[in-house]
Design a protein around this motif. Structure first.
Motif, mmCIF file in Angstrom:
data_model
loop_
_atom_site.group_PDB
_atom_site.id
_atom_site.type_symbol
_atom_site.label_atom_id
_atom_site.label_comp_id
_atom_site.label_asym_id
_atom_site.label_seq_id
_atom_site.Cartn_x
_atom_site.Cartn_y
_atom_site.Cartn_z
ATOM 1 N N THR A 1 -20.557 46.577 -26.125
ATOM 2 C CA THR A 1 -20.799 48.024 -26.235
ATOM 3 C C THR A 1 -19.582 48.776 -26.752
ATOM 4 O O THR A 1 -19.703 49.906 -27.227
ATOM 5 N N GLY A 2 -18.406 48.158 -26.614
ATOM 6 C CA GLY A 2 -17.186 48.802 -27.088
ATOM 7 C C GLY A 2 -16.606 49.818 -26.138
ATOM 8 O O GLY A 2 -15.717 50.591 -26.513
ATOM 9 N N HIS A 3 -17.083 49.825 -24.898
ATOM 10 C CA HIS A 3 -16.504 50.777 -23.936
ATOM 11 C C HIS A 3 -16.665 50.277 -22.508
ATOM 12 O O HIS A 3 -17.493 49.414 -22.212
ATOM 13 N N LYS A 4 -15.836 50.839 -21.612
ATOM 14 C CA LYS A 4 -15.880 50.502 -20.194
ATOM 15 C C LYS A 4 -15.433 51.714 -19.386
ATOM 16 O O LYS A 4 -14.424 52.333 -19.690
ATOM 17 N N GLU A 5 -16.169 52.015 -18.326
ATOM 18 C CA GLU A 5 -15.806 53.152 -17.485
ATOM 19 C C GLU A 5 -14.694 52.765 -16.521
ATOM 20 O O GLU A 5 -14.697 51.684 -15.938
ATOM 21 N N PHE A 6 -13.734 53.682 -16.378
ATOM 22 C CA PHE A 6 -12.613 53.487 -15.465
ATOM 23 C C PHE A 6 -12.180 54.860 -14.983
ATOM 24 O O PHE A 6 -11.947 55.757 -15.783
ATOM 25 N N MET A 7 -12.097 55.030 -13.679
ATOM 26 C CA MET A 7 -11.719 56.312 -13.083
ATOM 27 C C MET A 7 -12.616 57.453 -13.583
ATOM 28 O O MET A 7 -12.183 58.584 -13.758
ATOM 29 N N ALA B 1 -12.574 53.201 -24.646
ATOM 30 C CA ALA B 1 -12.876 52.260 -25.729
ATOM 31 C C ALA B 1 -12.157 50.941 -25.444
ATOM 32 O O ALA B 1 -11.002 50.934 -25.023
ATOM 33 N N VAL B 2 -12.864 49.841 -25.653
ATOM 34 C CA VAL B 2 -12.257 48.521 -25.490
ATOM 35 C C VAL B 2 -12.708 47.614 -26.630
ATOM 36 O O VAL B 2 -13.789 47.787 -27.189
ATOM 37 N N PRO C 1 -10.826 46.990 -18.457
ATOM 38 C CA PRO C 1 -10.431 47.645 -17.198
ATOM 39 C C PRO C 1 -11.414 47.304 -16.081
ATOM 40 O O PRO C 1 -12.631 47.240 -16.306
ATOM 41 N N ARG C 2 -10.874 47.080 -14.888
ATOM 42 C CA ARG C 2 -11.693 46.673 -13.752
ATOM 43 C C ARG C 2 -11.574 47.665 -12.606
ATOM 44 O O ARG C 2 -10.528 48.316 -12.437
ATOM 45 N N PRO C 3 -12.611 47.753 -11.771
ATOM 46 C CA PRO C 3 -12.557 48.667 -10.618
ATOM 47 C C PRO C 3 -11.370 48.402 -9.696
ATOM 48 O O PRO C 3 -10.819 49.330 -9.113
ATOM 49 N N ASP C 4 -10.944 47.126 -9.563
ATOM 50 C CA ASP C 4 -9.800 46.795 -8.713
ATOM 51 C C ASP C 4 -8.564 47.598 -9.104
ATOM 52 O O ASP C 4 -7.770 48.011 -8.257
ATOM 53 N N THR C 5 -8.403 47.802 -10.401
ATOM 54 C CA THR C 5 -7.211 48.477 -10.906
ATOM 55 C C THR C 5 -7.240 49.974 -10.603
ATOM 56 O O THR C 5 -6.205 50.646 -10.673
ATOM 57 N N GLU C 6 -8.401 50.500 -10.266
ATOM 58 C CA GLU C 6 -8.475 51.917 -9.896
ATOM 59 C C GLU C 6 -7.659 52.202 -8.635
ATOM 60 O O GLU C 6 -7.201 53.324 -8.428
ATOM 61 N N VAL C 7 -7.459 51.184 -7.788
ATOM 62 C CA VAL C 7 -6.623 51.362 -6.594
ATOM 63 C C VAL C 7 -5.203 51.712 -7.019
ATOM 64 O O VAL C 7 -4.552 52.580 -6.420
ATOM 65 N N LEU C 8 -4.712 51.066 -8.065
ATOM 66 C CA LEU C 8 -3.380 51.352 -8.594
ATOM 67 C C LEU C 8 -3.324 52.753 -9.186
ATOM 68 O O LEU C 8 -2.430 53.550 -8.840
ATOM 69 N N ALA C 9 -4.259 53.064 -10.064
ATOM 70 C CA ALA C 9 -4.249 54.379 -10.708
ATOM 71 C C ALA C 9 -4.393 55.502 -9.689
ATOM 72 O O ALA C 9 -3.644 56.484 -9.714
ATOM 73 N N GLN C 10 -5.342 55.355 -8.759
ATOM 74 C CA GLN C 10 -5.590 56.401 -7.773
ATOM 75 C C GLN C 10 -4.397 56.584 -6.846
ATOM 76 O O GLN C 10 -4.023 57.710 -6.515
ATOM 77 N N GLY C 11 -3.778 55.487 -6.427
ATOM 78 C CA GLY C 11 -2.625 55.582 -5.542
ATOM 79 C C GLY C 11 -1.460 56.299 -6.187
ATOM 80 O O GLY C 11 -0.794 57.137 -5.564
#
Length: 284
Positions: A76-82, A87-88, A95-105
């Protein structure tokens, strides 16, 4: 073969299930929503809608490629994050949901600062981490680093897409190398942390992502060692380093930080399941 949305979804789900694809129904929905340029919810609201032959052909071509283990995000050329739609391409890690812990923190910590801040994002990839931070924290400037020129092109595209390109400078190089002489309030990284042994056991889909963004050396700790060793030189006093943790890496990375001697304390940030996802360490 039925040509309505509901019938096509049923056919697609069965195809993907037979091919051993995890989350077959979800993948079938995401790909059909992409073909129709609509939201997944609309597939149910308009379930009786008849698709034309061109739409069906395009859909089944995507399904064939998914069965070949190409990740949905690359199709699809895209991925939702935060909550943002990045675009990917196969040149960047998805990007993975696990990494949202890093961004959010990091976002939560930075929001308490009133002064202007400087942040370094090592191994920026798609730019998902630093772009997300910039969307939620106004008083930040970013130095985004990646060893891959093609990855930086995607990161630059995403920065422009979300109107934060004027707050980011992009650097091609390995970790801190292109940042010599600069000082930051925070350094963030989701480093490659898959060990050589673990890499061989990865799903085909994951192996299709850039190895350079996954391979953490023999024990998966190669980049943690480099970042922890060099970070104090690039951090302000009281500045902090925040890194995503690989599976079973919490204890060895804690040890690296404690043995370094230039950090005064650290925190572990867990996800909703209680899994230790991020380590943050403050410079003395």
């Amino acid at each position: 073969m039925g040509n309505t949305i509901s019938e096509q979804l049923k056919i697609a789900t069965e195809k993907l299930q037979q091919a051993g694809i995890d989350n077959a129904r979800l993948d079938a929905e995401v790909l059909l929503a992409y073909v129709l340029n609509t939201r997944r919810l609309a597939l149910y609201v308009q379930s009786a809608k008849v698709l034309d032959e061109k739409q069906i052909t395009r859909y089944h071509n995507l399904l064939r490629r998914r069965i070949e283990r190409i990740p949905v995000a690359y199709l699809t050329g895209h991925k939702e994050f935060m909550g943002l739609n990045f675009a990917v391409t196969p040149d960047v890690l998805i990007p993975r949901p696990d990494t949202e812990v890093l961004a959010q923190g990091v976002i939560e910590h930075l929001q308490s600062y009133k002064r202007n801040l400087k942040l370094a994002d090592l191994g920026t990839g798609s730019g998902a981490i630093c772009v997300s931070i910039l969307k939620f924290v106004e008083n930040v400037e970013v130095a985004a680093v990646d060893i891959s020129k093609k990855a930086l092109e995607i990161a630059e595209f995403n920065a422009a897409k979300f109107n934060v390109e004027d707050k980011i400078k992009f650097y091609e190089g390995n970790l801190f190398e292109p940042l010599e002489g600069q000082i930051f309030d925070v350094v963030v990284s989701n480093p490659p942390y898959i060990s050589a042994k673990e890499f061989e056991k990865l799903q085909s889909e994951v192996k299709g992502e850039p190895r350079i963004a996954l391979d953490g050396g023999k024990d998966g700790l190669k980049f943690y060692r480099q970042i922890v060793a060099d970070a104090p030189k690039f951090l302000n006093d009281d500045g902090f380093l925040a890194m995503e943790l690989g599976f079973n890496h919490s204890e060895p990375v804690r040890k690296l930080i404690m043995e370094n001697g230039k950090f005064k304390h650290f925190e572990i940030w867990k996800d909703l399941a209680g899994i230790e996802r991020v380590i943050a360490a403050w410079k003395k």
